[in-house]
Design a protein around this motif. Structure first.
Motif, PDB file in Angstrom:
ATOM      1  N   LEU A 148       0.851  -1.183   0.000  1.00  0.00           N
ATOM      2  CA  LEU A 148       0.000   0.000   0.000  1.00  0.00           C
ATOM      3  C   LEU A 148       0.893   1.241   0.000  1.00  0.00           C
ATOM      4  O   LEU A 148       1.697   1.440   0.909  1.00  0.00           O
ATOM      5  N   ALA A 149       0.764   2.056  -1.039  1.00  0.00           N
ATOM      6  CA  ALA A 149       1.621   3.240  -1.158  1.00  0.00           C
ATOM      7  C   ALA A 149       1.330   4.208  -0.008  1.00  0.00           C
ATOM      8  O   ALA A 149       0.162   4.427   0.334  1.00  0.00           O
ATOM      9  N   PRO A 150       2.364   4.785   0.579  1.00  0.00           N
ATOM     10  CA  PRO A 150       2.148   5.695   1.701  1.00  0.00           C
ATOM     11  C   PRO A 150       1.207   6.850   1.360  1.00  0.00           C
ATOM     12  O   PRO A 150       0.371   7.237   2.192  1.00  0.00           O
ATOM     13  N   GLU A 151       1.303   7.383   0.143  1.00  0.00           N
ATOM     14  CA  GLU A 151       0.424   8.515  -0.197  1.00  0.00           C
ATOM     15  C   GLU A 151      -1.044   8.084  -0.284  1.00  0.00           C
ATOM     16  O   GLU A 151      -1.945   8.879  -0.013  1.00  0.00           O
ATOM     17  N   VAL A 152      -1.252   6.825  -0.660  1.00  0.00           N
ATOM     18  CA  VAL A 152      -2.628   6.324  -0.699  1.00  0.00           C
ATOM     19  C   VAL A 152      -3.121   6.130   0.735  1.00  0.00           C
ATOM     20  O   VAL A 152      -4.219   6.553   1.109  1.00  0.00           O
ATOM     21  N   ARG A 153      -2.236   5.551   1.558  1.00  0.00           N
ATOM     22  CA  ARG A 153      -2.621   5.335   2.951  1.00  0.00           C
ATOM     23  C   ARG A 153      -2.973   6.663   3.631  1.00  0.00           C
ATOM     24  O   ARG A 153      -4.007   6.776   4.298  1.00  0.00           O
ATOM     25  N   ASP A 211     -22.354   1.196   8.904  1.00  0.00           N
ATOM     26  CA  ASP A 211     -23.187   1.400   7.711  1.00  0.00           C
ATOM     27  C   ASP A 211     -22.373   1.357   6.430  1.00  0.00           C
ATOM     28  O   ASP A 211     -22.912   1.149   5.344  1.00  0.00           O
ATOM     29  N   ALA A 212     -21.069   1.623   6.555  1.00  0.00           N
ATOM     30  CA  ALA A 212     -20.192   1.604   5.383  1.00  0.00           C
ATOM     31  C   ALA A 212     -18.785   1.295   5.853  1.00  0.00           C
ATOM     32  O   ALA A 212     -18.455   1.495   7.034  1.00  0.00           O
ATOM     33  N   ILE A 213     -17.974   0.792   4.957  1.00  0.00           N
ATOM     34  CA  ILE A 213     -16.571   0.518   5.273  1.00  0.00           C
ATOM     35  C   ILE A 213     -15.716   1.331   4.308  1.00  0.00           C
ATOM     36  O   ILE A 213     -16.000   1.367   3.100  1.00  0.00           O
ATOM     37  N   LEU A 214     -14.692   1.985   4.857  1.00  0.00           N
ATOM     38  CA  LEU A 214     -13.815   2.839   4.061  1.00  0.00           C
ATOM     39  C   LEU A 214     -12.480   2.139   3.855  1.00  0.00           C
ATOM     40  O   LEU A 214     -11.894   1.611   4.814  1.00  0.00           O
ATOM     41  N   MET A 215     -11.996   2.136   2.612  1.00  0.00           N
ATOM     42  CA  MET A 215     -10.698   1.514   2.321  1.00  0.00           C
ATOM     43  C   MET A 215     -10.203   2.035   0.970  1.00  0.00           C
ATOM     44  O   MET A 215     -10.944   2.725   0.265  1.00  0.00           O
ATOM     45  N   PRO A 216      -8.965   1.734   0.614  1.00  0.00           N
ATOM     46  CA  PRO A 216      -8.507   2.147  -0.711  1.00  0.00           C
ATOM     47  C   PRO A 216      -9.265   1.378  -1.798  1.00  0.00           C
ATOM     48  O   PRO A 216      -9.860   0.335  -1.533  1.00  0.00           O
ATOM     49  N   ALA A 217      -9.221   1.891  -3.019  1.00  0.00           N
ATOM     50  CA  ALA A 217      -9.725   1.133  -4.160  1.00  0.00           C
ATOM     51  C   ALA A 217      -8.554   0.480  -4.900  1.00  0.00           C
ATOM     52  O   ALA A 217      -8.721  -0.506  -5.599  1.00  0.00           O
ATOM     53  N   SER A 218      -7.391   1.076  -4.729  1.00  0.00           N
ATOM     54  CA  SER A 218      -6.185   0.559  -5.383  1.00  0.00           C
ATOM     55  C   SER A 218      -5.020   0.841  -4.436  1.00  0.00           C
ATOM     56  O   SER A 218      -4.990   1.891  -3.793  1.00  0.00           O
ATOM     57  N   PRO A 219      -4.063  -0.058  -4.343  1.00  0.00           N
ATOM     58  CA  PRO A 219      -2.951   0.181  -3.407  1.00  0.00           C
ATOM     59  C   PRO A 219      -2.013   1.296  -3.855  1.00  0.00           C
ATOM     60  O   PRO A 219      -1.235   1.795  -3.040  1.00  0.00           O
ATOM     61  N   THR A 220      -2.099   1.693  -5.122  1.00  0.00           N
ATOM     62  CA  THR A 220      -1.205   2.741  -5.621  1.00  0.00           C
ATOM     63  C   THR A 220      -1.988   3.701  -6.493  1.00  0.00           C
ATOM     64  O   THR A 220      -3.135   3.420  -6.868  1.00  0.00           O
ATOM     65  N   VAL A 221      -1.363   4.814  -6.836  1.00  0.00           N
ATOM     66  CA  VAL A 221      -1.933   5.677  -7.875  1.00  0.00           C
ATOM     67  C   VAL A 221      -1.617   5.031  -9.226  1.00  0.00           C
ATOM     68  O   VAL A 221      -0.937   4.006  -9.289  1.00  0.00           O
ATOM     69  N   ALA A 222      -2.092   5.669 -10.297  1.00  0.00           N
ATOM     70  CA  ALA A 222      -1.876   5.114 -11.638  1.00  0.00           C
ATOM     71  C   ALA A 222      -0.388   4.976 -11.937  1.00  0.00           C
ATOM     72  O   ALA A 222       0.408   5.857 -11.586  1.00  0.00           O
ATOM     73  N   TRP A 223      -0.004   3.874 -12.537  1.00  0.00           N
ATOM     74  CA  TRP A 223       1.390   3.641 -12.862  1.00  0.00           C
ATOM     75  C   TRP A 223       1.634   3.830 -14.353  1.00  0.00           C
ATOM     76  O   TRP A 223       0.679   3.993 -15.123  1.00  0.00           O
ATOM     77  N   GLU A 224       2.904   3.845 -14.714  1.00  0.00           N
ATOM     78  CA  GLU A 224       3.224   4.092 -16.113  1.00  0.00           C
ATOM     79  C   GLU A 224       2.913   2.858 -16.958  1.00  0.00           C
ATOM     80  O   GLU A 224       3.000   1.730 -16.482  1.00  0.00           O
ATOM     81  N   HIS A 225       2.564   3.108 -18.208  1.00  0.00           N
ATOM     82  CA  HIS A 225       2.310   1.983 -19.129  1.00  0.00           C
ATOM     83  C   HIS A 225       3.478   1.010 -19.079  1.00  0.00           C
ATOM     84  O   HIS A 225       4.642   1.425 -19.122  1.00  0.00           O
ATOM     85  N   LEU A 260      -2.532  -9.353  -7.578  1.00  0.00           N
ATOM     86  CA  LEU A 260      -2.469  -9.010  -6.160  1.00  0.00           C
ATOM     87  C   LEU A 260      -2.989  -7.594  -5.887  1.00  0.00           C
ATOM     88  O   LEU A 260      -3.450  -7.301  -4.790  1.00  0.00           O
ATOM     89  N   ALA A 261      -2.904  -6.720  -6.901  1.00  0.00           N
ATOM     90  CA  ALA A 261      -3.338  -5.334  -6.717  1.00  0.00           C
ATOM     91  C   ALA A 261      -4.850  -5.223  -6.552  1.00  0.00           C
ATOM     92  O   ALA A 261      -5.371  -4.176  -6.196  1.00  0.00           O
ATOM     93  N   ASP A 262      -5.565  -6.300  -6.828  1.00  0.00           N
ATOM     94  CA  ASP A 262      -7.030  -6.261  -6.751  1.00  0.00           C
ATOM     95  C   ASP A 262      -7.563  -6.532  -5.349  1.00  0.00           C
ATOM     96  O   ASP A 262      -8.773  -6.643  -5.148  1.00  0.00           O
ATOM     97  N   VAL A 263      -6.683  -6.644  -4.374  1.00  0.00           N
ATOM     98  CA  VAL A 263      -7.084  -7.123  -3.057  1.00  0.00           C
ATOM     99  C   VAL A 263      -8.189  -6.291  -2.415  1.00  0.00           C
ATOM    100  O   VAL A 263      -9.030  -6.813  -1.695  1.00  0.00           O
ATOM    101  N   TYR A 264      -8.234  -4.968  -2.691  1.00  0.00           N
ATOM    102  CA  TYR A 264      -9.224  -4.125  -2.006  1.00  0.00           C
ATOM    103  C   TYR A 264     -10.610  -4.196  -2.631  1.00  0.00           C
ATOM    104  O   TYR A 264     -11.584  -3.780  -2.022  1.00  0.00           O
ATOM    105  N   THR A 265     -10.670  -4.663  -3.846  1.00  0.00           N
ATOM    106  CA  THR A 265     -11.954  -4.593  -4.547  1.00  0.00           C
ATOM    107  C   THR A 265     -12.673  -5.939  -4.693  1.00  0.00           C
ATOM    108  O   THR A 265     -13.897  -5.975  -4.799  1.00  0.00           O
ATOM    109  N   LEU A 314      -5.273  14.496  -4.362  1.00  0.00           N
ATOM    110  CA  LEU A 314      -4.143  14.099  -5.193  1.00  0.00           C
ATOM    111  C   LEU A 314      -3.036  13.559  -4.294  1.00  0.00           C
ATOM    112  O   LEU A 314      -2.868  14.022  -3.153  1.00  0.00           O
ATOM    113  N   GLY A 315      -2.286  12.597  -4.831  1.00  0.00           N
ATOM    114  CA  GLY A 315      -1.216  11.986  -4.056  1.00  0.00           C
ATOM    115  C   GLY A 315      -0.132  13.005  -3.732  1.00  0.00           C
ATOM    116  O   GLY A 315       0.250  13.813  -4.590  1.00  0.00           O
ATOM    117  N   THR A 316       0.355  12.962  -2.509  1.00  0.00           N
ATOM    118  CA  THR A 316       1.354  13.924  -2.077  1.00  0.00           C
ATOM    119  C   THR A 316       2.682  13.690  -2.778  1.00  0.00           C
ATOM    120  O   THR A 316       3.483  14.613  -2.941  1.00  0.00           O
TER     121      THR A 316
END
Lengths: 502, 101, 498
Positions: free
Chosen positions: C276-281, C401-415, C426-431, C448-450
């Motif tokens: 999990l990327a620190p900026e996402v966390r 009533d709801a659970i909060l979590m990331p949707a992706s462990p990182t921001v968008a990566w390069e092609h 493995l990146a699909d773990v949150y969804t 936006l990611g820091t």
């Protein structure tokens, strides 16, 4: 090869059947709203669902589920409240999705039985103490039914360029998806059948039952009822099963019987020569009266079965089952018993009449119009005359039966009358009278003819007195001729004998 | 026990996916990696747990009425097929000459 | 001249068309202009259905002229992931296999959007047959993240997220089998909702994992998504989908409800997870604080079987994919290998050359996992894990009533940055747990990611069929995070004047 009867002296045949019945009386297919095809042009009744177009989803036909539950109730099956549809995968373009929607370990209905009444010559083939035989050799064979499940039928493939439309040698095949998705119910018996005759009777009884339920036209000729057989042999007294072969193309009662009989004799020959029966699928060739290998099964097919996620499971309620039960008509066995107790019909006649529900209904309608004294004649007419005609109405059959019962017609004349009125609304009484066919039973008038004939036929009279009683037949014939066919032969006979003995 | 190249070739034949030699090697490696990722599932304690085949809760007995719904016209039905003959879809020989498919 | 189309919400467009401030045709033309000027960079579209769009807009305008009542999405530009059938377009699933396939019928979800008055602008790129999380596996071209064209938009509904993010259309539909709406929405900074299983009909959407697939909307505002939910559920249960439910209701009705005193769960173990990327966390932690500031009670909950979800998901998804893709044999539609002497050769080569590598891999894996003797160890076990995960959610939702979590462990990566298919799984773990259990989930941009400056979405999950309640939390988060209606900066106002 040895004769079947001889083979069965030494070997016990163990036979199981798988019977596919298309639910032809429904309006639509099993999983989509396409009209069920009968004789339509290719691909006239298709939609995204039965063509397996990308994204299409199935929804089951409620009436098909009612039909299979009725089939189960009629064959003493247990209705399994919870069941699911499964996907059975194999790559062949007659299945548009490359899987067949069918059922898994739990079918809609399971664990039933049909009791077969076996009599006559065929009854001799069941040997040993496996059933209790009556003094006349007849017996009742209980045949267990493992399950009846629902599945969809495949498309029709037309193989071109080869001989007789067979796959081998064909250069291309054309696919017509009209039939794809037609609801089928597949009944699987336990291996409880022991003779080809029992297999034939089972199939007949099943057909009568499904016809009575109105769930299919049950035409073996058109393929709406199809049967595969499994057969193996074991030495009399053995309890383990031998290796079985599977027989295909048993598309008539005769083929079913004859293919099994052939295969039993063939397997016996193989075994008696010290060989081993191979597990294989064999094709019945009716014209050459033999089975030939279609394919050898080296390993069990792996169909990758799993529950179909697109189809919610079934949890049938008591109310649903009772609604199906309430819609069930009287079944052939019950109807036969009713005919026997109500009208005193012989078992054989009653069975013939109930075999086809339309015939039985017709018979009952005519029976309601005739005097009780006419019933025996009516049964005789229904069994021996009516089947040859296409479009007699109830009143015509009632009327001719009445004429026959009062000796106003001979049986031959009755047939002639039916030929004249079949397909018309003509009144048989009028036809008989117009054509002067009504036979006279006037003793005075007929007596005069008898006297005249006896006078003419002195030598025959002498033969009678010399002990040749058969000569009466000749004299009756002379009387009939003299009366131009209007005299009743039975009356002539009585009058002649009375005078000759006087 | 990892899948062999032959195992994978057998699955490819069943699944009607022709693979070149190189693809077969790659596929074998992929299959074994993927199975290694999935293997923990074998060791979960699932005794007495019933499977949930449908995530639909108590949904059951979903059926439709036995009434005809208009389908596709012949033209629509055949429009996407690469090979047709007359009113039918066409496929090449099912059995090879002198052999089985 | 009203300004740029991309500044308007769906409701503003529908209201403007209904009032006569502008015509549906003008809106359609503005959307076509935006696509013309922007899609060269994003490559979000596979087909632009100009004729269909202008015809639909003309119908809307004619209906208005005739005094008819217009639908709630009157004139709103919408595009569809290319696994949804729409007559008049091809439905390719971004695969050579379906490159020539002309939709033989229209999917229910598409039809319902059109029935609500939406204008169909075309079909959007995706990972081939929805297998992937980058959209790079499209057989035709990749799609670029509008925030940084060198990066992926996520996937598999990457085209849907990118087209909305770049302001080419107002709304898009995606499908989500293991996160394929929520993850690209997160990576692109838009709102993407995966409704509870059964809420939206799957009829006409090319199946990937039938027990996991669910269609949902992607938009730049929670309100737009709620409006689309109204359209998608209008008319009740779809009689053509035996797993669909009657979920007709007004999803806008409770959007602005306060969340004061209501409980939102967080799962501490998930925020500690490796990868999990620190900026996402930190973005998720900030989101939790903002919800707390809005009055929500933040509570710790646990989904103890979540760790088993990856294995269970890939078993179920592969097996169902194998089965669903078996029909593509080149006989009735799709790619057919020319010149084959036998049927088996034709099928095997059509499938070999029609499908891309990942589609073949998934089917091969599924064919193995379903085989006799193997089925019990994997498939049956996975369906038992489904039971456990479903029970986990029920326990958790008894508390919150709801659970909060990331949707992706990182921001968008390069092609091309991640090439090992198993590592991508493995990146699909949150969804994926959410698809296994069939409850609802939504990704809402929270900032936006820091480190990267790329958008980050927070995922909220709710109980099965509590989709309207989930939207209330999503709206509260959106209000708190100041990302409402954001178009990727490089695209704002570039073409598409109204």
């Amino acid at each position: 090869m040895r004769r079947l009867a001889d083979v069965l002296e030494d070997w016990e045949a163990v036979i199981g059947l798988e019977v596919h019945t298309a639910l032809t009386t429904l309006e639509t297919k099993m999983l989509c709203g396409c009209r069920l095809s009968h004789d339509d042009e290719p691909n006239a009744n298709v939609c995204p669902i039965c063509l397996g177009m990308p994204g299409a989803l199935p929804v089951p036909n409620e009436k098909a589920i009612e039909s299979i539950v009725m089939a189960g109730l009629a064959t003493n099956c247990e209705v399994m409240r919870r069941s699911m549809f499964y996907r059975k995968h194999y790559f062949y373009p007659d299945m548009a999705k490359n899987f067949q929607t069918t059922q898994g370990p739990v079918a809609f209905v399971m664990h039933g039985h049909l009791d077969l009444e076996v009599s006559g010559e065929g009854a001799c083939e069941r040997l040993g103490a496996t059933v209790d035989k009556r003094p006349d050799g007849s017996y009742v064979a209980p045949i267990r039914i493992l399950r009846i499940h629902m599945e969809e039928d495949a498309a029709k493939m037309n193989h071109l360029g080869g001989a007789e439309g067979r796959i081998g040698g064909a250069s291309e095949s054309l696919i017509d998806y009209n039939r794809c998705g037609t609801p089928l119910i597949e009944l699987v018996t336990e291996p409880d059948l022991r003779t080809p005759e029992e297999a034939r009777l089972f199939m007949e009884k099943l057909r009568q039952t499904f016809l009575a339920l109105g769930i299919s036209d049950c035409s073996m000729e058109k393929g709406s009822m199809r049967c595969d057989g499994n057969v193996s042999l074991r030495r009399r007294g053995d309890t383990h099963f031998g290796t079985k072969t599977e027989l295909k193309n048993l598309n008539s009662f005769k083929s079913l019987h004859d293919a099994l009989a052939y295969e039993i004799c063939r397997q016996a020959e193989v075994l008696e020569e010290g060989g081993a029966v191979r597990q294989e699928t064999r094709h019945w060739e009716p014209s050459r009266r033999r089975t030939v290998v279609m394919r050898v099964k080296e390993t069990a097919d792996d169909y990758r079965f799993f529950p179909d996620p697109d189809l919610a499971p079934f949890d049938l309620s008591d109310e649903f089952v009772e609604r199906c039960r309430a819609r069930m008509p009287e079944l052939p066995d019950a109807r036969r018993d009713r005919y026997m107790t109500t009208w005193g019909l012989r078992r054989l006649d009653a069975e013939k009449l109930v075999a086809d529900p339309a015939t039985a209904s017709f018979f009952e309608a005519v029976a309601a119009q005739v005097e009780p004294s006419v019933m025996p004649t009516l049964v005789n007419v229904m069994v021996n005359l009516v089947p040859a005609f296409a479009a007699l109405d109830e009143a015509q059959v009632a009327s001719v039966s009445g004429l026959l019962a009062e000796d106003a017609l001979t049986f031959a004349q009755a047939r002639e009358v039916f030929e004249l009125v079949d397909g018309t609304d003509a009144d048989p009484v009028r036809v008989v009278d117009e054509r002067g066919m009504r036979q006279s039973t006037d003793a005075d008038a007929l007596g005069a003819i008898v006297d005249e004939v006896l006078e003419r036929c002195e030598s025959q009279v002498q033969q009678y007195h010399d002990g040749n009683e058969k000569v009466v037949g000749f004299l009756v014939g002379q009387c009939m001729r003299a009366s131009k066919g209007s005299g009743n032969p039975k009356m002539f006979n009585q009058l002649l004998v009375r005078r000759l003995e006087a | 026990m990892p899948l062999t190249r032959e195992d994978v070739a057998g699955i490819a034949a069943y699944a009607r996916i022709a693979l070149t030699d190189v693809e077969l090697d790659e596929m074998t490696a992929y299959m074994n990696d993927a199975i290694a990722l999935l293997d923990p599932i074998i060791d979960y304690d699932l005794d007495g747990v019933e499977p949930t085949f449908h995530p639909t809760g108590d949904l059951a007995n979903v059926v439709r009425e036995d009434t005809v719904v208009a389908g596709l016209s012949l033209e629509e039905a055949l429009a996407n097929a690469a090979s047709i003959r007359g009113r039918s879809f066409r496929v090449p020989a099912i059995l090879a000459v002198g052999g089985s498919a | 001249m009203m300004g740029s189309l991309d500044a308007l919400s769906a409701r503003q467009i529908a209201t403007g068309v209904t009032r006569g401030d502008f015509s549906a045709t003008e809106v359609a033309q503005a959307s076509l202009d935006a696509i013309a000027s922007r899609d060269g960079k994003t490559q979000a579209f596979l087909q632009v259905s100009e004729e269909l769009a202008l015809a639909a807009a003309a119908r809307t305008d004619a209906a208005r002229a005739a005094g008819e009542r217009l639908g709630p999405l009157a004139g709103v530009p919408v595009a569809f992931k290319d696994n949804m059938n729409l007559v008049g377009t091809r439905t390719t699933c971004a695969s050579r296999m379906l490159e020539p396939y002309e939709s033989a019928y229209t999917a229910t979800c598409v039809q319902r959007m059109l029935d609500a008055g939406a204008t169909p602008l075309g079909k959007l790129n995706m990972d081939e047959f929805a297998f992937g999380s980058t959209t790079d596996s499209s057989a035709f071209h990749p799609t670029n993240n509008p925030w940084d064209l060198t990066r992926v938009p996520g996937g598999s509904s990457g085209g849907s997220a990118a087209a909305v993010t770049a302001g080419e259309v107002t709304l898009a539909l995606g499908s989500d089998t293991g996160g394929s709406i929520r993850q690209p929405a997160s990576l692109c900074g838009v709102v993407g909702m995966k409704p509870s299983y059964g809420v939206v009909s799957r009829y006409g959407v090319v199946a990937f994992g039938s027990s996991l697939d669910q269609v949902g909307p992607i938009g730049r505002r929670v309100e737009d998504v709620a409006l689309a939910m109204n359209a998608l559920t209008a008319g009740g249960r779809d009689r053509l989908d035996a797993t669909s439910r009657d979920c007709t209701q007004d999803y806008l009705a409770h959007l602005e409800d306060p969340i004061e005193g209501r409980a939102v769960g967080v799962i501490p173990a998930l925020l500690e997870a490796e990868g999990l990327a620190p900026e996402v966390r930190s973005a998720i932690e900030r989101a939790a604080h903002k919800l707390a500031d809005a009055g929500a009670r933040i509570m710790e909950v646990d989904l103890p079987n979540m760790a088993s979800s990856i294995a269970a998901y890939y078993v179920l998804a592969s097996c169902e994919a194998f089965s669903n893709l078996a029909r593509f044999d080149g006989v009735r539609y799709g790619y057919q290998e020319p010149g084959c002497a036998t049927l088996a050769e034709q099928s095997s080569l059509s499938r070999a050359h029609g499908f891309g590598p990942e589609a073949k891999r998934r089917q091969m894996l599924g064919a193995y996992l379903l085989s006799s003797g193997v089925y019990e160890r994997y498939y049956l076990a996975a369906q038992k894990v489904r039971t456990l995960i479903t029970a986990d959610y029920q326990r958790a939702f008894a508390q919150v009533d709801a659970i909060l979590m990331p949707a992706s462990p990182t921001v968008a990566w390069e092609h091309g940055a991640i090439s090992d298919p198993a590592a991508l799984y493995l990146a699909d773990v949150y969804t994926i747990s959410n698809n296994i259990a069939g409850n609802c989930g939504i990704s809402v941009p929270v900032g936006l990611g820091t480190d990267s400056g790329m958008p980050i979405g927070a995922q909220l999950q709710g109980p099965t069929f509590a989709d309207a309640s989930l939207l209330t939390f999503a709206r509260a988060l959106e209000r708190a995070c100041d990302m409402e209606g954001v178009v990727a900066p490089a695209f704002v106002g570039k073409g598409g004047e109204l």
